[in-house]
Write a protein that holds these residues in place. Structure first.
Motif, PDB file in Angstrom:
ATOM      1  N   THR B  24       4.624   4.568  11.395  1.00 30.45           N
ATOM      2  CA  THR B  24       4.108   5.565  10.454  1.00 30.45           C
ATOM      3  C   THR B  24       4.924   6.852  10.534  1.00 30.45           C
ATOM      4  OG1 THR B  24       2.487   6.263  12.124  1.00 30.45           O
ATOM      5  CG2 THR B  24       1.722   4.735  10.416  1.00 30.45           C
ATOM      6  N   ALA B  33       4.048   4.080   5.765  1.00 32.33           N
ATOM      7  CA  ALA B  33       3.774   3.121   6.835  1.00 32.33           C
ATOM      8  C   ALA B  33       4.548   1.860   6.520  1.00 32.33           C
ATOM      9  CB  ALA B  33       2.279   2.808   6.902  1.00 32.33           C
ATOM     10  N   THR B  59      10.895   4.783   4.877  1.00 36.41           N
ATOM     11  CA  THR B  59      10.414   5.283   6.179  1.00 36.41           C
ATOM     12  C   THR B  59      11.559   5.840   7.020  1.00 36.41           C
ATOM     13  OG1 THR B  59       8.566   3.727   6.194  1.00 36.41           O
ATOM     14  CG2 THR B  59       9.283   4.554   8.335  1.00 36.41           C
TER      15      THR B  59
END
Lengths: 192, 192
Positions: B24, B33, B59
């Protein structure tokens, strides 16, 4: 349920269980094996595998010397083998002889491949980098050994035929639950 | 038993199962996430944790921006959550809202900590290094969250109370076998 949030990281066993690997090496006849719980695949192309080793380890010195290593995965029934090689220093003793560890011929390197291993990787060293109190050792997988019968068609372990030795921290070992298998297609679930 | 020795490494699923982690991040309100199967502890002091991420991942960009990340471990009952965040791109959507993922307050960072996680690490980025087609991201664990009730006294998971979501490759998930637990003290076995 008691939820704890803390800056006291301690031994941080929470990330376990992990498959218990046996790291093997053979530098001009100096063979050794050690238990390694901190390891991971890190690249598909080329296929790279990393393992974290304390620099004081005899195995580490041997890997630097011969620039190859083996990663062996054993069944739960052979978990004692992992505890045995994990609990004994390698300098001056031949663990393969001491613990009667049978090996088979490697294909592309000189690393010992355990006969007990349901799968093993032969790796050529490509990098070693110190992170904290360990060294992150990265190798390219140049050959794979496996017992075909215990894998399913796409190459995943068949848990009805083999349960791997998993390490839980604090000298505890356990294994998998075959009947728990679930196929969760990421695309299906990503679309929900 | 058919033993195969090959240079054809393929997808090398043999090293699985592994605990399925949810990585995360929160970069100035841009939360995301993703599922991460390639991760490992790599140092005790300081406590360092590594995770392998493809650089094309949203991410990854967010981690470079905010220099922190969270590693969350969920029970087998929440394996769909892993498949869900694993199967959906993060740019332009809020996966926390889309999949109704509940979070709790972090302690030392801004990373989202999953309420469903039986344990989670808050990490501060200390290194990122490209290996092949992935980047090895290393963080120092600065805070730990865990549900005290499902861990034993030394900090290992209590398999009678919680079975973790394990990934086996090829979208397959499974879990552990509580009754298989064995204590194999390495010193005892190393002396045999």
């Amino acid at each position: 349920m008691t939820r704890i949030n803390t800056e006291d990281v301690g031994e941080f066993y929470q990330h376990y269980p992990k498959v218990a690997a046996v790291l093997t090496v053979n530098a001009r006849g100096n063979k050794n094996a050690m238990a390694a719980a901190w390891h991971s695949a890190i690249s598909f192309k080329p296929p790279l595998y990393g393992v974290s080793v304390a620099p004081k380890r005899f195995t580490y010195q041997l890997i630097l010397e011969c620039k190859e290593f083996g990663i062996n995965f054993v069944p739960f029934e052979a978990a004692e083998l992992v505890a045995s090689v994990g609990g004994s220093g390698g300098s001056g003793i031949d663990k393969f002889s001491k613990f009667s560890i049978a090996v088979e011929k490697p294909l592309k390197t000189n690393v010992p491949i355990l006969k007990d291993a349901y799968a093993a990787y032969e790796c050529k060293l490509v990098d070693n980098k110190t992170y904290g109190d360990h060294v992150w050792i990265v190798g390219e997988i140049v050959a794979v050994h496996f017992t075909d019968d215990v894998f399913m068609s796409r190459g995943t372990l068949d848990l009805d035929k083999l349960n791997p030795a998993l390490y839980l921290g604090a000298e505890l070992y356990m294994t998998t639950k075959g009947e728990s298998l679930r196929l969760l297609d990421r695309e299906t679930y990503g679309r929900r």
